[in-house]
Scaffold this active site. Sequence first.
Site, short mmCIF file in Angstrom:
data_model
loop_
_atom_site.label_atom_id
_atom_site.label_comp_id
_atom_site.label_asym_id
_atom_site.label_seq_id
_atom_site.Cartn_x
_atom_site.Cartn_y
_atom_site.Cartn_z
N ARG B 38 11.02 -109.83 31.51
CA ARG B 38 11.02 -109.64 30.05
C ARG B 38 9.67 -110.00 29.46
NH1 ARG B 38 15.83 -112.66 30.03
NH2 ARG B 38 14.62 -114.57 29.75
N ASN B 98 20.33 -110.36 39.75
CA ASN B 98 21.44 -111.31 39.71
C ASN B 98 22.00 -111.44 38.31
OD1 ASN B 98 19.33 -112.77 38.63
ND2 ASN B 98 19.74 -114.66 39.74
N PHE B 99 22.06 -110.31 37.59
CA PHE B 99 22.70 -110.32 36.28
C PHE B 99 24.20 -110.47 36.44
CE2 PHE B 99 18.81 -107.78 35.48
CZ PHE B 99 18.24 -108.58 34.50
N ASP B 171 22.40 -121.49 46.31
CA ASP B 171 21.34 -120.54 45.98
C ASP B 171 20.54 -120.15 47.23
OD1 ASP B 171 21.65 -120.20 43.24
OD2 ASP B 171 20.44 -121.97 42.77
#
Lengths: 386, 384
Positions: B38, B98-99, B171
């Site tokens: 972004r 990973n949305f 993770d």
Amino acid sequence: MKPLDGLLVLDFSQFLSGPSAALRLADLGARVIKIERPDGGDDCRNLYLSDCVLEDESTLFHAINRDKEGFTADLKNPAHRTEIEALIRRADILIANFRPGVMARLGLDYPAVKALNPQLIYGEITGYGNEGPWKNRPGQDLLLQALSGLTWLSGSSKDGPVAMGVPVADIFTGAQLVQGILAAVYGRGVTGEGAHVEISMLEAMLDFQFEPLTILLHEPSQKIERASVNGAHTLVAGAYGFYRTADGYIALSMGRVADLAQLLDCPALLPYSDPACAFSERDAIKQILADHMPTQTTAHWLSLLEPADIWCAEVLDWDQLMNHDGFNSLDILQQIPLEGGGKLTTSRCPIRIDESILWGNKPAPKLGQHRNAILQEIKNNGGGNE
Amino acid sequence: MLQPLKGVTVLEFSQYLAGPYAGLRLADLGARVIKIERPGSGDACRQLATKDIMVDGDSLLFHTINRNKESFCADLKNPDDLATVKKLIASADVMTHNFRPGVMEKIGLDYAQVQAINPQMIYGEVSGYGNSGPWVHKPGQDLLAQAVSGLGWLTGNQDQDPIPLGLAIADMLCGTHLAQGILAALVRRQKQACGAKVQVSLLESMIDFQFEGLTTYLNNGRQMPTRSELANAHAFLGAPYGIYKTQDDWIAISMGSLSQLALALECPALDVPNSQAFKQRDSLKEALAMQLQTNTTDYWLARMQAHDLWASELLDYDQLLTHPAFKAVSMSLQVTRKADGGNGAPVQVTTTRCPIRINGEASTSSKAAPSLGADTASILEALQ
């Protein structure tokens, strides 16, 4: 069709690190032949976890070695040696996890194997690498945890060293080896060349700790310290941890202390509302919550926190997990039929490809179970000169 | 073949740790990894500082996870930017995100739409808990995945509350599994010229992590494991497996014959058949703990070595980082970038390298994590 269909893996490794890598390759579609010595085979066959045995072998062995074939060979016997060379010539991948020098003494180190099959990908796990003062030490999981600094990360500062209760060094090293092997198989598809892929459990454990280690390597004056209560991660600020409630435990992840103070009706937290103090005052914040959370049930706290999008969860044990729809909707358990008519219930490969689950189907081999069939196969295909 | 993935381009839409850790390893193995971020803020990990350490405007944590990558800024809600990203997708090999479920559909970059642009794309997707069931919308965060997976009950001693592992294990393993799936799909693509969708979740990775204990539990009538009363290191293993206090320090003792151990440690109470190691676990550990406190770690290690029993001293980070064994694996790596978006003086970060060696060599790229949008202009230019 699984993605690695057509690849042949020879797995010379024992126990967990190497065999777990071979298991993953099997789950992804490779054919894995486990090469074992005739007298007893993989020591893991007799390593009983809490005395649980299925059809004469440890559940541990069954879990790690399903979907593999079994071949026995005495690597010091010249006739067996010829058979192994025939297998090496047709294999794509070899996996070994002996101490440094052992494969060389057997005449199966990378240069020797490369001479037989230049396109082979040779995956090798050692405990501590091929150099240095620890190179001849046993590469056993708990010892790696002890030597790599890992035992000072879990639990709280009053606990003394805390081992991670899962063989994390074995599993993490095996998983890393799979990455190296598959990258090399891909590279071979481009260049036509084989490769020697090596990882030590020590290097894998250093990579596993790359967050705290980078802090110390970058700023040597820093200290990595566990919280004094309800420790969870040495580097994370604020409430982050597991807390006892009136009827169980709740996990509180990252979130603003001010929000927790309000939502949990815990005014004692208010003095710690400034995010700038969330790390330095971590112990005080945790102690307040450790005193406060037992006053209500887990469900009560979740009903206050979840609607506000505070990251939290119930802490479950295996019995609770198995009965939870969140677990059952993953469809992650599978039943593998055993030779003697029984069944092994185990978890499946955690990766899905094209929305499909990669199910296993074969039980772990009996010692040397497929030896004759594999020898016949080599003979039928031209005695290994293929 | 030091860089087996040379020529592979990865577009990383992932943030934080799991997806970017997969990207890091692919970069280590030779891929070109471009973070799609972004404008203005980028990967949220840039501002997630651990111990408040920032380097050239980005958290040291971000630097740790994202070295050797490029950064391209795009607002996926802006049609022009999205069109550019689709051009990148057309020529890339791998993408990861990973949305939460539904986000990529809304943007128009779910697998079906990406396949229409690039049928050979390997599309990697990380979720917290899979794509169905009551946890679908639960935040996919490491501690929460540990919490629901039962993992907390394996570490620590019996009288303790559940204890999470002190690293982002969910993770890191999930990212590793993602890379495994992506690499297997790349191997298949070489033969079959087909793309793939690769999906992993934090929870499935945590189940897989516990597979040996879970398999025992699932096949012994679901008897719950109990951590030992003291020196627990594996709830399913008998004595002596664990860490013990000595007169001057600590010692880790692995597996071995109890009668040998009794001899080596001058502790007759341990001289029972190995079949009792699990049944009498706690009383044997108690006897061992008492005995070990009567002498030093060095003393016991020498005796155990003489009997070929597996044990070791414990190191903390200060001891480890100055130890010749740490130096022998040459694990530290210096990476560098120019400060202030490429206009300033060079800044350096010392971190760890890829643990995998290929043909005797480890990748040692000195390229630091990118400044936000550091490569936007050059990538746009190349698209012209």
